[in-house]
Design a protein around this motif. Structure first.
Motif, PDB file in Angstrom:
ATOM      1  N   PHE A 102      43.947  25.194 -54.516  1.00 40.12           N
ATOM      2  CA  PHE A 102      43.476  25.164 -52.964  1.00 40.12           C
ATOM      3  C   PHE A 102      44.093  24.079 -52.386  1.00 40.12           C
ATOM      4  CE2 PHE A 102      40.400  28.119 -54.649  1.00 40.12           C
ATOM      5  CZ  PHE A 102      40.273  29.240 -53.854  1.00 40.12           C
ATOM      6  N   LEU A 103      44.294  22.771 -52.807  1.00 38.37           N
ATOM      7  CA  LEU A 103      44.759  21.699 -52.210  1.00 38.37           C
ATOM      8  C   LEU A 103      46.366  21.805 -52.202  1.00 38.37           C
ATOM      9  CD1 LEU A 103      42.527  18.790 -53.344  1.00 38.37           C
ATOM     10  CD2 LEU A 103      42.256  20.170 -51.513  1.00 38.37           C
ATOM     11  N   LEU A 104      46.893  22.515 -53.327  1.00 39.03           N
ATOM     12  CA  LEU A 104      48.234  22.453 -53.607  1.00 39.03           C
ATOM     13  C   LEU A 104      48.853  23.639 -52.574  1.00 39.03           C
ATOM     14  CD1 LEU A 104      49.012  22.043 -57.244  1.00 39.03           C
ATOM     15  CD2 LEU A 104      49.165  20.294 -55.540  1.00 39.03           C
ATOM     16  N   ARG A 105      47.868  24.595 -52.002  1.00 38.89           N
ATOM     17  CA  ARG A 105      48.351  25.827 -51.507  1.00 38.89           C
ATOM     18  C   ARG A 105      48.966  25.352 -50.020  1.00 38.89           C
ATOM     19  NH1 ARG A 105      50.853  28.386 -49.587  1.00 38.89           N
ATOM     20  NH2 ARG A 105      50.777  30.476 -48.681  1.00 38.89           N
ATOM     21  N   GLU A 106      48.593  24.091 -49.322  1.00 34.57           N
ATOM     22  CA  GLU A 106      49.063  23.714 -48.211  1.00 34.57           C
ATOM     23  C   GLU A 106      50.428  23.175 -48.437  1.00 34.57           C
ATOM     24  OE1 GLU A 106      46.263  20.927 -46.803  1.00 34.57           O
ATOM     25  OE2 GLU A 106      44.547  22.207 -46.965  1.00 34.57           O
ATOM     26  N   HIS A 107      50.856  23.046 -49.707  1.00 32.84           N
ATOM     27  CA  HIS A 107      52.245  22.199 -49.544  1.00 32.84           C
ATOM     28  C   HIS A 107      53.117  22.984 -50.593  1.00 32.84           C
ATOM     29  CE1 HIS A 107      50.128  18.738 -48.047  1.00 32.84           C
ATOM     30  NE2 HIS A 107      49.123  18.967 -49.021  1.00 32.84           N
TER      31      HIS A 107
END
Length: 550
Positions: A102-107
């Motif tokens: 979920f944190l990686l989804r922003e990038h």
């Protein structure tokens, strides 16, 4: 609401009482195959199914033994130790399989997330090396501690090392996808190895009369660590949550540093203060070859081959929903902290759901509820597509949030029904002589059926997505420039388009196409193969599943 966490569940152990074990020992039957035991905890990442299975198993053990067995102080200490060990194991798993995507989804784009999804695989494949873990050890250190101590030390060292710049690495993840995948795959691999040692150690840590509590400790510890790294961390890491409640934001660096210290502390305690009981070992228990031959002898059974083929493709219909639905919700504007709250609310419902499902999974047709739940589960995948298509403009209303929670609870209930049904069937058909090996093989394939499609699902979403970056033209006289930009599906790509003075526009979301293809395959495969095969297999006498009878 499916999440990466949905890939985990803990398979209930084959019910065995102290009387059963004493009978086996008197007749020369080993308690379990080397390297694998009746407490196998394969992870399919259905977090919300895990508690149901564990609590049901605990209740069964308490009902059969609790009335006439008291828990000694030594067993209480052992249970606390097991809970702590599983907690330590659950923390990196919750990060790698839960919150980090979920944190990686922003990038990252979905294709890049597909690469990171490969870090999920070791937990579903630990059967390949668990016999080695159980057979090779240093006698002076201990059969279990020989693996637990170095594994926990390395995990703690990795978390400490990562804590110096973890958030910076996430922010620049587009340039370090393969490195991130390698790091978290290693952590999952080490955690899976830890789990293999914990399960077997429980057989000697606890007295025979209280062995049924081993899976309870596993459930409490593993779920606590997983929730801490997924539900709790996502909420505390959110800027919106911190601002709303007036508390400091918890950074990934701080979180990793805290758990690295905890991991080192537990490892030091194990090294200097916790001793292993001596085990009487025979040559078969120490032979890696023996266990691999057992696995091969099971695979050679024609009925096992049929069910393994069925398991490999049985979850394809839900694969897109499980892999990307929650990511799409966040992409459409649902806050990560809201997602975490929804999963947390769903937790107690799944405990009750597991109990209800277990009541309908007994008898001579345990696969009947598994088959029945296919249709409503596919229906919820279809409803999920409608939810995304008509997702309201943020901020979302309380009524819509309540609807999402209801959707989550009902969809997870269908998952629980399938899980309990298939677990009951495994318990019924497993050859008791090599029950641990048998159960773990079947569970490995059920988990693998939910893991292997994830990479292709995420790749397919980007492949079928059509997005453009509309930016002002640089040439005089031209009005605008429209350029195909796959990276527009990621926040980083949108930011790059914005830096050019343009805006991203998604003309076609590949999620709908991939999900439709998966569901269409599921309907055809269910009608033509799964349903007739499952009915035929559950009607077979248990003797047909015995290795010796083949």
């Amino acid at each position: 609401m499916s999440t990466s966490l949905d890939s985990i569940h803990i398979t209930p152990r084959t019910p065995r009482t102290a009387r059963d074990m004493r009978h086996d020992q008197q007749n020369g039957i080993p308690l379990s195959g080397a390297g694998v035991d009746v407490d196998s905890d394969e992870v399919e990442m259905r977090l919300l199914e895990t508690p149901a299975a564990g609590f049901e198993d605990a209740a069964e053990g308490e009902k059969s033994e609790g009335a006439r067995t008291r828990i000694s102080s030594e067993d209480r200490r052992a249970m606390v130790l097991l809970c702590v060990l599983y907690l330590i194991q659950g923390v990196p798993l919750g990060l790698a399989l839960g919150s980090i995507p979920f944190l990686l989804r922003e990038h990252l784009s979905y294709s890049q997330l597909a690469v990171f999804a490969l870090s999920n695989y070791p937990y579903s494949l630990k059967l390949l090396w668990s016999p080695i873990v159980d057979s090779l050890f240093v006698p002076s250190v201990g059969r279990r501690k020989s693996w637990i101590i170095p594994m926990q030390t390395v995990v703690g060292a990795m978390m400490l090392w990562m804590s110096f710049g973890a958030e910076d690495l996430i922010a620049s993840s587009a340039d370090h996808v393969y490195w991130l995948t390698f790091v978290y795959t290693t952590m999952v691999l080490l955690s899976a190895t830890q789990g293999a040692s914990y399960r077997r150690w429980a057989l000697t840590l606890l007295s025979q009369e209280n062995l049924s509590y081993a899976s309870t400790c596993q459930t409490i510890g593993l779920n606590s660590g997983y929730f801490a790294s997924f539900t709790v961390f996502l909420a505390l890491n959110s800027e919106a949550f911190s601002s709303k409640w007036g508390i400091p934001r918890l950074s990934l660096d701080t979180y990793l540093r805290f758990w690295s210290v905890a991991c080192f502390s537990v490892t030091i305690w194990l090294t200097f203060f916790q001793k292993e009981r001596k085990e009487q070992l025979n040559d078969d228990e120490l032979s890696v070859r023996t266990v691999y031959m057992q696995i091969w002898s099971i695979i050679k059974l024609k009925h096992v081959q049929s069910i393994l083929f069925m398991y490999v493709f049985a979850k394809v219909g839900f694969a897109a929903n499980d892999a990307a639905f929650s990511l799409k919700l966040v992409e459409h504007g649902l806050g990560k902290e809201d997602l975490a709250i929804a999963v947390l609310i769903d937790f107690p419902f799944q405990i009750f759901g597991g109990w209800i499902a277990a009541r309908y999974s007994t008898g001579d047709k345990p696969l009947r509820p598994w088959l029945f739940a296919f249709w409503p589960r596919l229906g919820f995948c279809l409803i999920g597509m409608a939810v995304l298509h008509w997702f309201p403009t943020p901020p979302i209303s309380m009524a819509f949030f309540v609807y999402l929670i209801v959707h989550t609870v009902l969809m997870s209930f269908t998952q629980t029904i399938q899980f309990v049904g298939i677990s009951a069937f495994h318990t019924r058909i497993s050859d008791p002589v090599i029950g641990g090996t048998y159960m773990t093989l079947l569970n490995t394939f059920t988990n693998l059926g939910g893991t292997w499609p994830k990479y292709f699902i995420l790749k397919g979403i980007d492949y079928f997505t059509v997005a453009h970056c509309a930016a002002p033209a640089s040439d005089a006289g031209a009005t605008s420039l429209t350029q195909s930009a796959t990276e527009c599906v990621s926040d980083a790509g949108k930011a790059a388009c914005k830096a050019l003075g343009g805006t991203c526009a998604t003309e076609r979301d590949g999620y709908y196409i991939v999900n439709a293809l998966c569901m269409a395959f599921a309907v055809v495969f269910l009608v033509t193969y799964i349903a007739p095969t499952a009915r035929r297999l559950q009607a077979l006498p248990t003797s047909k599943w015995r290795v010796m009878s083949s």
